[in-house]
Design an enzyme around this catalytic site. Structure first.
Site, PDB file in Angstrom:
ATOM      1  N   ASP A 276       0.847  -1.199   0.000  1.00  0.00           N
ATOM      2  CA  ASP A 276       0.000   0.000   0.000  1.00  0.00           C
ATOM      3  C   ASP A 276       0.879   1.246   0.000  1.00  0.00           C
ATOM      4  O   ASP A 276       1.304   1.718   1.055  1.00  0.00           O
ATOM      5  CB  ASP A 276      -0.926  -0.006   1.227  1.00  0.00           C
ATOM      6  CG  ASP A 276      -1.827   1.225   1.268  1.00  0.00           C
ATOM      7  OD1 ASP A 276      -1.921   1.931   0.240  1.00  0.00           O
ATOM      8  OD2 ASP A 276      -2.449   1.468   2.328  1.00  0.00           O
ATOM      9  N   LYS A 283       1.654   7.948   0.283  1.00  0.00           N
ATOM     10  CA  LYS A 283       2.038   8.017   1.689  1.00  0.00           C
ATOM     11  C   LYS A 283       3.410   8.691   1.813  1.00  0.00           C
ATOM     12  O   LYS A 283       4.213   8.640   0.881  1.00  0.00           O
ATOM     13  CB  LYS A 283       2.152   6.601   2.271  1.00  0.00           C
ATOM     14  CG  LYS A 283       0.831   5.914   2.535  1.00  0.00           C
ATOM     15  CD  LYS A 283       1.061   4.545   3.151  1.00  0.00           C
ATOM     16  CE  LYS A 283      -0.245   3.821   3.424  1.00  0.00           C
ATOM     17  NZ  LYS A 283      -1.106   4.479   4.409  1.00  0.00           N
ATOM     18  N   ASP A 353      -5.661   6.450  -0.743  1.00  0.00           N
ATOM     19  CA  ASP A 353      -5.027   5.678   0.331  1.00  0.00           C
ATOM     20  C   ASP A 353      -6.070   4.997   1.230  1.00  0.00           C
ATOM     21  O   ASP A 353      -5.718   4.186   2.080  1.00  0.00           O
ATOM     22  CB  ASP A 353      -4.115   6.600   1.149  1.00  0.00           C
ATOM     23  CG  ASP A 353      -3.128   5.832   2.016  1.00  0.00           C
ATOM     24  OD1 ASP A 353      -2.975   4.612   1.804  1.00  0.00           O
ATOM     25  OD2 ASP A 353      -2.498   6.466   2.883  1.00  0.00           O
ATOM     26  N   ARG A 357     -11.023  -0.507   2.217  1.00  0.00           N
ATOM     27  CA  ARG A 357     -12.492  -0.609   2.259  1.00  0.00           C
ATOM     28  C   ARG A 357     -13.069  -0.849   0.873  1.00  0.00           C
ATOM     29  O   ARG A 357     -14.118  -1.466   0.724  1.00  0.00           O
ATOM     30  CB  ARG A 357     -13.071   0.646   2.933  1.00  0.00           C
ATOM     31  CG  ARG A 357     -12.812   1.922   2.204  1.00  0.00           C
ATOM     32  CD  ARG A 357     -12.984   3.155   3.084  1.00  0.00           C
ATOM     33  NE  ARG A 357     -11.852   3.341   4.007  1.00  0.00           N
ATOM     34  CZ  ARG A 357     -11.764   4.311   4.906  1.00  0.00           C
ATOM     35  NH1 ARG A 357     -12.755   5.186   5.041  1.00  0.00           N
ATOM     36  NH2 ARG A 357     -10.712   4.404   5.688  1.00  0.00           N
TER      37      ARG A 357
HETATM   38  N1  BES Z   1      -3.142   0.325   5.252  1.00  0.00           N
HETATM   39  C1  BES Z   1      -3.501   1.588   5.777  1.00  0.00           C
HETATM   40  C2  BES Z   1      -3.740   1.559   7.297  1.00  0.00           C
HETATM   41  C3  BES Z   1      -2.571   1.192   8.169  1.00  0.00           C
HETATM   42  C4  BES Z   1      -1.859   2.187   8.818  1.00  0.00           C
HETATM   43  C5  BES Z   1      -2.237  -0.118   8.409  1.00  0.00           C
HETATM   44  C6  BES Z   1      -0.805   1.861   9.655  1.00  0.00           C
HETATM   45  C7  BES Z   1      -1.187  -0.437   9.241  1.00  0.00           C
HETATM   46  C8  BES Z   1      -0.474   0.542   9.881  1.00  0.00           C
HETATM   47  C9  BES Z   1      -4.776   2.071   5.113  1.00  0.00           C
HETATM   48  O1  BES Z   1      -4.961   1.668   3.804  1.00  0.00           O
HETATM   49  C10 BES Z   1      -4.724   3.558   5.099  1.00  0.00           C
HETATM   50  O2  BES Z   1      -3.885   4.079   4.445  1.00  0.00           O
HETATM   51  N2  BES Z   1      -5.637   4.188   5.825  1.00  0.00           N
HETATM   52  C11 BES Z   1      -5.693   5.592   5.895  1.00  0.00           C
HETATM   53  C12 BES Z   1      -7.125   6.012   5.716  1.00  0.00           C
HETATM   54  C13 BES Z   1      -7.308   7.466   5.474  1.00  0.00           C
HETATM   55  C14 BES Z   1      -6.724   7.864   4.142  1.00  0.00           C
HETATM   56  C15 BES Z   1      -8.787   7.762   5.515  1.00  0.00           C
HETATM   57  C16 BES Z   1      -5.164   6.003   7.262  1.00  0.00           C
HETATM   58  O3  BES Z   1      -5.347   5.268   8.228  1.00  0.00           O
HETATM   59  O4  BES Z   1      -4.511   7.040   7.326  1.00  0.00           O
HETATM   60 ZN    ZN Z   2      -4.040  -0.078   3.262  1.00  0.00          ZN
HETATM   61 MN    MN Z   3      -4.009   2.939   2.418  1.00  0.00          MN
END
Ligand code: BES
Ligand code: ZN
Ligand code: MN
Length: 505
Positions: A276, A283, A353, A357
Site C-alpha cells: 500500500d 504516503k 489511500d 475498504r
Molecule cells: N493500510 C492503511 C492503514 C494502516 C496504517 C495499516 C498503519 C497499518 C499501519 C490504510 O490503507 C490507510 O492508508 N488508511 C488511511 C485512511 C485514510 C486515508 C482515511 C489512514 O489510516 O490514514
Molecule cells: Zn491499506
Molecule cells: Mn491505504
C-alpha cells in the site's frame, strides 16, 4: 523461515537416556520448589542441587523465572534447566501456553532438548495443558530468517543437528496426541506470519494466490479469480485499487467443507493489499516499507483455513481474500473518480489511500450473496486511527450483531488475542455521504476507524457481520512470550477458537 522445530513425545524414562549430541534437560518446579514425582525419581541424587542452586539465585518457582544449571553428575544432559510454574497471582492457574513460550525462550540456541512434562500438582486437564504447552513452544520458536545469508553464531543451534524438542510424560502417547492436535494450528499461525513478513517484490497478488492454492493439499477447494473474472462479477471497487499496478489483482475463494453437506457455511474475508503505497494520494516515505504487511487480514484468513483443514474441523468454512497492490502510475485511480461497486453502490474516491475498504466492499458483497453464510468476519489492517484508539493490545471490533461480537470477545479472552468493541450507528454513517455519489471512501478527520467500518457495513446487508481492524496487531507488534516475529499471525488462534467453541458439530 527456518525449518519449523520438530516436536516429539517420549516417556520420562526415555528422556533420561544418553544422546550422542547431548541435550538440555528441562524440569518444572512450583512455588514451593516442588518437582513432579516422576521428575524427582528420574533425577535421583541430581535433584539435590536444585534447592541449593535456588537459594543462591533467589529462585522461587515463579512463572517466567528459571534456574539454568550445568547438569549435575549422573545425568547425560549438558544443562539442567528448571522453570518456575507458580502463577503470578496467588490462586491463579498455570498458563501452559505461556510456559511453552518461556521454555523455548530459555532454551535459546540449545535446540536439542528433552522436557519432563511433569508437575508437583498435575494440571486438571492434562491433554489441554500438553497441547497448549506444545503450541507455545512452536509459536515462540518461529523465525523468519530466509534472507539472512550470513548466519551468525547466535543463530546456530549450540549442539548442532536439527532443532528437536521432545516432551516427555509418564506415557508418550497422550503427549504425541496433544502435539498432533495443535500442530496444524501452529502451522497456520506460522503461515500467516510468513505471508506478512515476505517482501512485496516476492509476495504480490499472483504469488499470494499461488500460496493459497497450496491449501489444496489439505483438502481445501481453492478458486482463483483473475482480472477478467473479477470484471465480469462487476468488482469495480476492488479493480480500481489495483489498476495503477503492474501486478494484476486476484480474489481467492478457499472452501473447507468439514461440516454436514447442507450446513450453512461460516465466512472469513481478508484485506490483501500486498503493498500500500497510498496510490496517487501517496504516503510519506518514512516507514512506507511496513506497508508490505497490509495483507495481514488475508494472511490470517489463509492461515486460519490451513488450521481448520489440518485439524479437519467439523465446519463448512469459506475464506475469501482480495489481493491487490495499491500503486501510483498513469493508469492509477484518482481522487475524484467515481466507481460502481459490485453491489451497485457508487463510491466517490476522495483519497486513494483509503483503499482497503474498496477491496473489502466487493469481496464482502460477493461472499454474502454467493454463499449466504451464517456470519462473516472480516479482518483488515484498515486504519492508522485504530492504533490511536487502541494501540497494539487490542484489535478493534465492529459488528452489527451482539451475539457474534460477544463470542469474538470471549474467544479473545480465551486466546489472549483480544478485541475491543467500538460503536457504530447512523450518526457515523453521515460521515461518508458524498456530494456526487452514494458514498465516499473517507469520513474526515475524526473517528477514522468507525467511518471505515460504517463504509464496510454498506456491503453486508443483514448477514451477521463483524469487522476486526488489525492495523495495530497484525504487524510490528511488541514481541512477547509467544512471538518474536514482525508479522504476528494475529487472529488465527482467535478465529480457530471461535469456530471450535461455537460452530462445530
Ligand atoms: N493500510 C492503511 C492503514 C494502516 C496504517 C495499516 C498503519 C497499518 C499501519 C490504510 O490503507 C490507510 O492508508 N488508511 C488511511 C485512511 C485514510 C486515508 C482515511 C489512514 O489510516 O490514514
Ligand atoms: Zn491499506
Ligand atoms: Mn491505504
Amino acid at each position: 523461515m527456518s525449518e519449523p522445530v520438530t516436536l516429539g513425545a517420549l516417556t520420562i524414562a526415555e528422556a533420561l537416556a544418553p544422546a550422542p549430541a547431548g541435550y538440555v534437560l528441562v524440569a518444572f518446579a512450583d512455588g514451593a520448589l516442588g518437582l513432579g514425582a516422576k521428575t524427582s525419581a528420574a533425577l535421583g541424587e541430581a535433584a539435590g542441587v536444585i534447592p541449593r542452586a535456588a537459594e543462591i539465585s533467589a529462585f522461587k518457582g515463579k512463572i517466567g523465572s528459571a534456574l539454568d544449571l550445568l547438569a549435575p553428575a549422573g545425568l547425560d544432559a549438558r544443562r539442567l534447566l528448571v522453570l518456575g510454574t507458580a502463577p503470578e497471582k496467588e490462586g491463579g492457574k498455570t498458563d501452559y501456553l505461556r510456559l511453552g513460550g518461556l521454555v523455548a525462550a530459555k532454551l535459546g540456541k540449545s535446540k536439542n532438548a528433552r522436557i519432563l512434562f511433569d508437575f508437583a500438582a498435575q494440571p486438571e486437564d492434562f491433554a489441554t495443558a500438553a497441547g497448549d504447552f506444545a503450541l507455545g513452544l512452536r509459536l515462540r520458536s518461529y523465525k523468519f530468517d530466509q534472507f539472512k545469508t550470513r548466519k551468525t553464531g547466535k543463530d546456530e543451534p549450540e549442539n548442532g543437528g536439527p532443532v528437536d524438542f521432545r516432551i516427555a510424560g509418564a506415557e508418550a502417547a497422550p503427549i504425541a496426541d496433544a502435539i498432533a492436535k495443535v500442530s496444524g494450528l501452529a502451522d497456520g499461525v506460522d503461515l500467516a506470519r510468513t505471508l506478512v513478513n515476505l517482501p512485496p517484490n516476492l509476495l504480490y497478488p499472483e504469488s499470494f494466490a499461488d500460496k493459497a492454492k497450496e491449501l489444496e493439499k489439505l483438502g481445501v477447494d481453492v478458486e482463483i479469480l483473475d482480472v477478467p473474472a473479477l470484471e465480469s462479477l462487476g468488482m469495480r471497487a476492488l479493480l480500481g485499487v489495483g489498476q495503477g499496478s503492474k501486478r494484476p489483482s486476484r480474489v481467492v475463494i478457499m472452501r473447507w467443507n468439514g461440516g454436514a453437506k447442507d450446513a450453512q457455511p461460516v465466512a472469513f474475508v481478508g484485506k490483501g493489499v500486498c503493498f500500500d503505497s497510498g496510490g496517487v494520494s501517496l504516503k510519506p516515505g518514512a516507514g512506507m516499507e511496513d506497508m508490505k504487511g497490509d495483507m495481514g487480514g488475508a494472511a490470517c484468513v489463509t492461515g486460519l483455513l490451513h488450521a481448520l483443514a489440518s485439524r479437519k474441523a467439523a465446519v463448512n468454512a469459506i475464506g475469501a481474500i482480495g489481493l491487490v497492490e495499491n500503486m501510483p502510475d498513469g493508469a492509477a485511480q484518482r481522487p475524484g473518480d467515481i466507481v460502481a461497486a459490485m453491489s451497485g453502490t457508487t463510491i466517490e474516491i476522495i483519497n486513494t489511500d483509503a483503499e482497503g475498504r474498496l477491496v473489502l466492499a466487493d469481496v464482502l458483497w460477493h461472499v454474502q450473496s454467493a454463499f449466504k453464510p451464517a456470519f462473516i468476519v472480516d479482518l483488515a489492517t484498515l486504519t492508522g486511527a485504530i492504533l490511536v484508539a487502541l494501540g497494539q493490545e487490542y484489535a478493534g471490533l465492529f459488528s452489527n450483531n451482539d451475539q457474534l461480537a460477544q463470542r469474538l470477545t470471549e474467544a479473545g479472552t480465551q486466546t489472549g488475542e483480544k478485541v475491543w468493541r467500538m460503536p457504530m450507528g447512523p450518526a457515523y454513517e453521515k460521515m461518508i455521504e458524498s456530494k456526487f455519489a452514494d458514498i465516499k471512501n473517507t469520513g474526515g478527520r475524526h473517528a477514522g476507524s468507525i467511518s471505515a467500518a460504517q463504509f464496510l457495513q454498506r456491503f453486508v446487508n443483514d448477514t451477521p457481520w463483524a469487522h476486526l481492524d488489525i492495523a495495530g496487531t497484525a504487524m510490528s507488534s511488541p514481541t512477547g512470550d509467544l512471538n518474536q516475529s514482525w508479522g504476528s499471525g494475529w487472529g488465527v488462534r482467535l478465529l480457530d477458537r471461535l469456530v471450535k467453541d461455537y460452530y462445530e458439530g
